[in-house]
Scaffold this motif. Structure first.
Motif, PDB file in Angstrom:
ATOM      1  N   LEU A 113       0.821  -1.221   0.000  1.00  0.00           N
ATOM      2  CA  LEU A 113       0.000   0.000   0.000  1.00  0.00           C
ATOM      3  C   LEU A 113       0.849   1.262   0.000  1.00  0.00           C
ATOM      4  O   LEU A 113       0.445   2.289  -0.544  1.00  0.00           O
ATOM      5  CB  LEU A 113      -0.917   0.016   1.237  1.00  0.00           C
ATOM      6  N   ARG A 118      -0.868   5.130  -5.309  1.00  0.00           N
ATOM      7  CA  ARG A 118      -2.093   4.382  -5.627  1.00  0.00           C
ATOM      8  C   ARG A 118      -3.167   5.357  -6.129  1.00  0.00           C
ATOM      9  O   ARG A 118      -4.028   5.794  -5.366  1.00  0.00           O
ATOM     10  CB  ARG A 118      -2.591   3.620  -4.384  1.00  0.00           C
ATOM     11  N   THR A 122      -7.034   2.228  -8.472  1.00  0.00           N
ATOM     12  CA  THR A 122      -6.092   1.117  -8.257  1.00  0.00           C
ATOM     13  C   THR A 122      -6.844  -0.020  -7.555  1.00  0.00           C
ATOM     14  O   THR A 122      -7.534   0.216  -6.559  1.00  0.00           O
ATOM     15  CB  THR A 122      -4.913   1.568  -7.356  1.00  0.00           C
ATOM     16  N   PRO A 124      -7.843  -3.086  -5.147  1.00  0.00           N
ATOM     17  CA  PRO A 124      -7.413  -3.361  -3.767  1.00  0.00           C
ATOM     18  C   PRO A 124      -6.358  -4.463  -3.717  1.00  0.00           C
ATOM     19  O   PRO A 124      -6.237  -5.260  -4.648  1.00  0.00           O
ATOM     20  CB  PRO A 124      -8.707  -3.810  -3.068  1.00  0.00           C
ATOM     21  N   VAL A 150      -6.839   1.536   6.515  1.00  0.00           N
ATOM     22  CA  VAL A 150      -6.598   1.121   5.135  1.00  0.00           C
ATOM     23  C   VAL A 150      -7.478  -0.073   4.761  1.00  0.00           C
ATOM     24  O   VAL A 150      -7.293  -0.663   3.703  1.00  0.00           O
ATOM     25  CB  VAL A 150      -5.108   0.752   4.890  1.00  0.00           C
ATOM     26  N   ARG A 152     -10.297  -0.368   3.578  1.00  0.00           N
ATOM     27  CA  ARG A 152     -11.037  -0.301   2.310  1.00  0.00           C
ATOM     28  C   ARG A 152     -10.145  -0.571   1.102  1.00  0.00           C
ATOM     29  O   ARG A 152     -10.643  -0.786   0.009  1.00  0.00           O
ATOM     30  CB  ARG A 152     -11.691   1.079   2.149  1.00  0.00           C
ATOM     31  N   ASP A 153      -8.833  -0.530   1.300  1.00  0.00           N
ATOM     32  CA  ASP A 153      -7.905  -0.781   0.186  1.00  0.00           C
ATOM     33  C   ASP A 153      -7.524  -2.255   0.082  1.00  0.00           C
ATOM     34  O   ASP A 153      -6.661  -2.618  -0.715  1.00  0.00           O
ATOM     35  CB  ASP A 153      -6.609   0.028   0.374  1.00  0.00           C
ATOM     36  N   VAL A 154      -8.130  -3.064   0.920  1.00  0.00           N
ATOM     37  CA  VAL A 154      -7.717  -4.470   0.995  1.00  0.00           C
ATOM     38  C   VAL A 154      -8.964  -5.354   0.963  1.00  0.00           C
ATOM     39  O   VAL A 154      -9.948  -5.055   1.633  1.00  0.00           O
ATOM     40  CB  VAL A 154      -6.934  -4.732   2.310  1.00  0.00           C
TER      41      VAL A 154
END
Ligand SMILES: C[S@@+](CC[C@H](N)C(=O)[O-])C[C@H]1O[C@@H](n2cnc3c(N)ncnc32)[C@H](O)[C@@H]1O
Length: 304
Positions: A113, A118, A122, A124, A150, A152-154
């Protein structure tokens, strides 16, 4: 009414005679549960009287423990990575040594991340927890990533081939407020087709050789055998997972696998057989034992 000390002394003697290797701790945890206080309160007040209902509940729990049932199943929860996980006979009790996998997975996610920009759109980071059991790894990771804002990015996918374990894992995800961040599916290791490969695959699959499972202390007989038994050499499920990595792991992805302390060489041979040219590095845990394998494509493999 009996005092805290009297009840503890009697229970410690009973549990020691029945082979518990931690009779004092067991007794304190169980009396704490019966009275509804932390064990430290009991230690601070040894002469306090214990009510008759609490005493009866305690003595019943001591009998369960004397019959071999793990304290975690009797209490209904186990601490893992600073979180209380509901546990019962549907899944393995999470072990402290597995916490290292959570930390390694978190580092891998954060490196991806933060390692490069990003821009919006991008995709996840994709993580799979294979053989999730009570959900310990996936849920602890979900909680850590939420704390770092973080989450929401995964995307975290947790699998198990036991529907009962998955039910418990979902309960734990709800309990820790990450039910919207972890997706649970019943699968033999991974979904049959992985359309979008995973960046991080983390797995604590069964790795105890079958004939060793038969000789484990009686407490293990309360846990699902399918969570412990890794086949004749202990590496059946892990070997099958290795064969899935070519399609399931992204080019720059990494697989983090817990293994038995004596399995590093055998695992290295399996990796050589199924994943020629890949790298397999086994890291030591806090006790100095080689327990976590890190498997990835070597820089030259698959990128020409
Ligand atoms: C050693 S337990 C670990 C549970 C949990 N990950 C933990 O660390 O506490 C292994 C888990 O893998 C699951 N399992 C075994 N074989 C599997 C397979 N072929 N596919 C998916 N899950 C499997 C078992 O049901 C069990 O829940």
């Amino acid at each position: 009414m009996a005092s805290v000390r009297e009840l503890l002394d009697g229970a410690i003697e009973r549990l020691r005679a029945n082979g518990s290797d931690s009779p004092r701790l067991d007794a304190e945890l169980l009396l704490g549960r019966a009275v509804g206080v932390d064990r430290t309160v009991l230690i601070a007040h040894p002469t306090a009287p214990v009510g008759t209902d609490a005493e009866a509940a305690f003595l019943a729990d001591v009998e369960r423990r004397a019959a071999g049932e793990p304290v975690a199943y009797i209490r209904g929860f186990k601490e893992f990575h600073g979180l209380a996980f509901a546990v019962d006979g549907r899944a393995l009790i999470p072990r402290p040594e597995t916490e290292q996998l959570v930390e390694m997975a978190e580092r891998e996610v954060m490196r991806r991340l933060t390692g490069s920009p990003r821009p919006p759109g991008t995709p996840p980071i994709r993580v799979a927890d294979v053989g999730t059991g009570c959900g310990s790894i996936a849920v602890a990771l979900g909680v850590l990533l939420r704390r770092r804002s973080v989450g929401r990015d995964v995307e975290i996918l947790a699998t198990d081939d036991s529907a009962a374990a998955l039910e418990l894992a979902r309960e734990n995800a709800v309990g820790h407020g990450v039910a919207d961040r972890v997706r649970f599916i019943e699968a033999d290791l991974l979904p049959p087709v992985v359309a979008q490969p995973f960046d991080v695959i983390v797995a604590n699959l069964p790795y105890i050789p079958s004939e060793v499972v038969d000789r484990l202390p009686v407490a293990a007989s309360f846990e699902p055998r399918s969570a412990l038994d890794g086949g004749p050499d202990g590496l059946s499920a892990i070997g099958r997972l290795l064969q899935r990595l070519t399609d399931a792991l992204a080019q720059t992805g990494v697989a983090l696998l817990e293994i038995g302390a004596d399995q590093a060489d055998s695992l290295g041979e399996l990796v050589g057989e199924h994943l020629p040219g890949w790298s397999c590095r086994v890291e030591r845990d806090l006790a100095g034992l080689p327990r976590t394998a890190r498997i990835e494509r070597s820089p030259a493999v698959g990128r020409t």
